[in-house]
Design a protein around this motif. Sequence first.
Motif, PDB file in Angstrom:
ATOM      1  N   LEU A 164       4.508  12.305   1.964  1.00  0.00           N
ATOM      2  CA  LEU A 164       4.162  10.885   2.010  1.00  0.00           C
ATOM      3  C   LEU A 164       5.400  10.026   2.237  1.00  0.00           C
ATOM      4  O   LEU A 164       5.388   9.101   3.051  1.00  0.00           O
ATOM      5  CB  LEU A 164       3.454  10.475   0.720  1.00  0.00           C
ATOM      6  CG  LEU A 164       2.961   9.036   0.652  1.00  0.00           C
ATOM      7  CD1 LEU A 164       1.982   8.736   1.775  1.00  0.00           C
ATOM      8  CD2 LEU A 164       2.322   8.775  -0.697  1.00  0.00           C
ATOM      9  N   ARG A 203       0.825  -1.217   0.000  1.00  0.00           N
ATOM     10  CA  ARG A 203       0.000   0.000   0.000  1.00  0.00           C
ATOM     11  C   ARG A 203       0.854   1.260   0.000  1.00  0.00           C
ATOM     12  O   ARG A 203       0.555   2.235  -0.696  1.00  0.00           O
ATOM     13  CB  ARG A 203      -0.957  -0.008   1.199  1.00  0.00           C
ATOM     14  CG  ARG A 203      -2.103  -0.999   1.028  1.00  0.00           C
ATOM     15  CD  ARG A 203      -3.135  -0.889   2.138  1.00  0.00           C
ATOM     16  NE  ARG A 203      -2.612  -1.219   3.467  1.00  0.00           N
ATOM     17  CZ  ARG A 203      -2.466  -2.458   3.928  1.00  0.00           C
ATOM     18  NH1 ARG A 203      -2.792  -3.493   3.179  1.00  0.00           N
ATOM     19  NH2 ARG A 203      -2.003  -2.656   5.141  1.00  0.00           N
ATOM     20  N   SER A 204       1.941   1.232   0.747  1.00  0.00           N
ATOM     21  CA  SER A 204       2.839   2.394   0.795  1.00  0.00           C
ATOM     22  C   SER A 204       3.480   2.641  -0.558  1.00  0.00           C
ATOM     23  O   SER A 204       3.557   3.776  -1.029  1.00  0.00           O
ATOM     24  CB  SER A 204       3.924   2.183   1.849  1.00  0.00           C
ATOM     25  OG  SER A 204       3.365   2.136   3.132  1.00  0.00           O
ATOM     26  N   ASP A 208       2.334   1.707  -3.510  1.00  0.00           N
ATOM     27  CA  ASP A 208       1.294   2.176  -4.428  1.00  0.00           C
ATOM     28  C   ASP A 208       0.999   3.657  -4.217  1.00  0.00           C
ATOM     29  O   ASP A 208       0.869   4.422  -5.177  1.00  0.00           O
ATOM     30  CB  ASP A 208       0.006   1.364  -4.251  1.00  0.00           C
ATOM     31  CG  ASP A 208       0.133  -0.077  -4.742  1.00  0.00           C
ATOM     32  OD1 ASP A 208       1.082  -0.377  -5.499  1.00  0.00           O
ATOM     33  OD2 ASP A 208      -0.722  -0.907  -4.345  1.00  0.00           O
ATOM     34  N   ALA A 209       0.890   4.058  -2.962  1.00  0.00           N
ATOM     35  CA  ALA A 209       0.600   5.466  -2.654  1.00  0.00           C
ATOM     36  C   ALA A 209       1.750   6.367  -3.099  1.00  0.00           C
ATOM     37  O   ALA A 209       1.525   7.445  -3.659  1.00  0.00           O
ATOM     38  CB  ALA A 209       0.346   5.632  -1.158  1.00  0.00           C
ATOM     39  N   GLU A 240       4.274  14.176  -2.510  1.00  0.00           N
ATOM     40  CA  GLU A 240       5.250  13.085  -2.583  1.00  0.00           C
ATOM     41  C   GLU A 240       6.239  13.114  -1.415  1.00  0.00           C
ATOM     42  O   GLU A 240       6.475  12.081  -0.768  1.00  0.00           O
ATOM     43  CB  GLU A 240       6.002  13.136  -3.909  1.00  0.00           C
ATOM     44  CG  GLU A 240       7.008  12.017  -4.071  1.00  0.00           C
ATOM     45  CD  GLU A 240       7.736  12.079  -5.400  1.00  0.00           C
ATOM     46  OE1 GLU A 240       8.327  11.057  -5.777  1.00  0.00           O
ATOM     47  OE2 GLU A 240       7.719  13.143  -6.066  1.00  0.00           O
ATOM     48  N   ALA A 245       1.707   6.709  -6.831  1.00  0.00           N
ATOM     49  CA  ALA A 245       0.611   7.587  -7.253  1.00  0.00           C
ATOM     50  C   ALA A 245       0.915   9.055  -6.969  1.00  0.00           C
ATOM     51  O   ALA A 245       0.456   9.937  -7.693  1.00  0.00           O
ATOM     52  CB  ALA A 245      -0.680   7.173  -6.554  1.00  0.00           C
ATOM     53  N   ALA A 246       1.697   9.312  -5.936  1.00  0.00           N
ATOM     54  CA  ALA A 246       2.009  10.692  -5.557  1.00  0.00           C
ATOM     55  C   ALA A 246       3.239  11.244  -6.264  1.00  0.00           C
ATOM     56  O   ALA A 246       3.594  12.411  -6.069  1.00  0.00           O
ATOM     57  CB  ALA A 246       2.217  10.774  -4.043  1.00  0.00           C
TER      58      ALA A 246
END
Length: 145
Positions: A68, A51-52, A54-55, A65, A58-59
Amino acid sequence: MEAELAALVTSGATTAVGLMVTDSWQQAKERLVRLFARGGDAGTVDGELDRSQDALAAAAGTPDEEILASDIAAMLRLRLRALLQDHPGAAAELRCLVEEFSPDATADASGAVHNSISGGTVHGPVLQGRSFSNVTFHAPRPTAE
């Protein structure tokens, strides 16, 4: 936690976050999950890492970015710190992972290139490298027989 282990935890988290946006991520992730398996946390961490990543992907290129990446690194630091407190022997494995995957590990500090030629006979110049310009070869002229 002593300073050396705290630095290792920070380096491990930073290296992992940096790898999330590279081709080496899958291999590094497998090693991280194996490391966290010592604490019985492998399944949870595997999902969180996915999940990290992927996030973060995406950022990429957005104002979020950097924030995150910092948040993911903080989460990893907490997990790594807890792991090393419960399993001090895991420090050696984390150190190996950091050394293997850190950007400095893949680059020679001197910038030198080391090449070797094997097999066969070479009857002329051999060039190995990245870019060449103004290369001149002086070959002896054949003698008349």
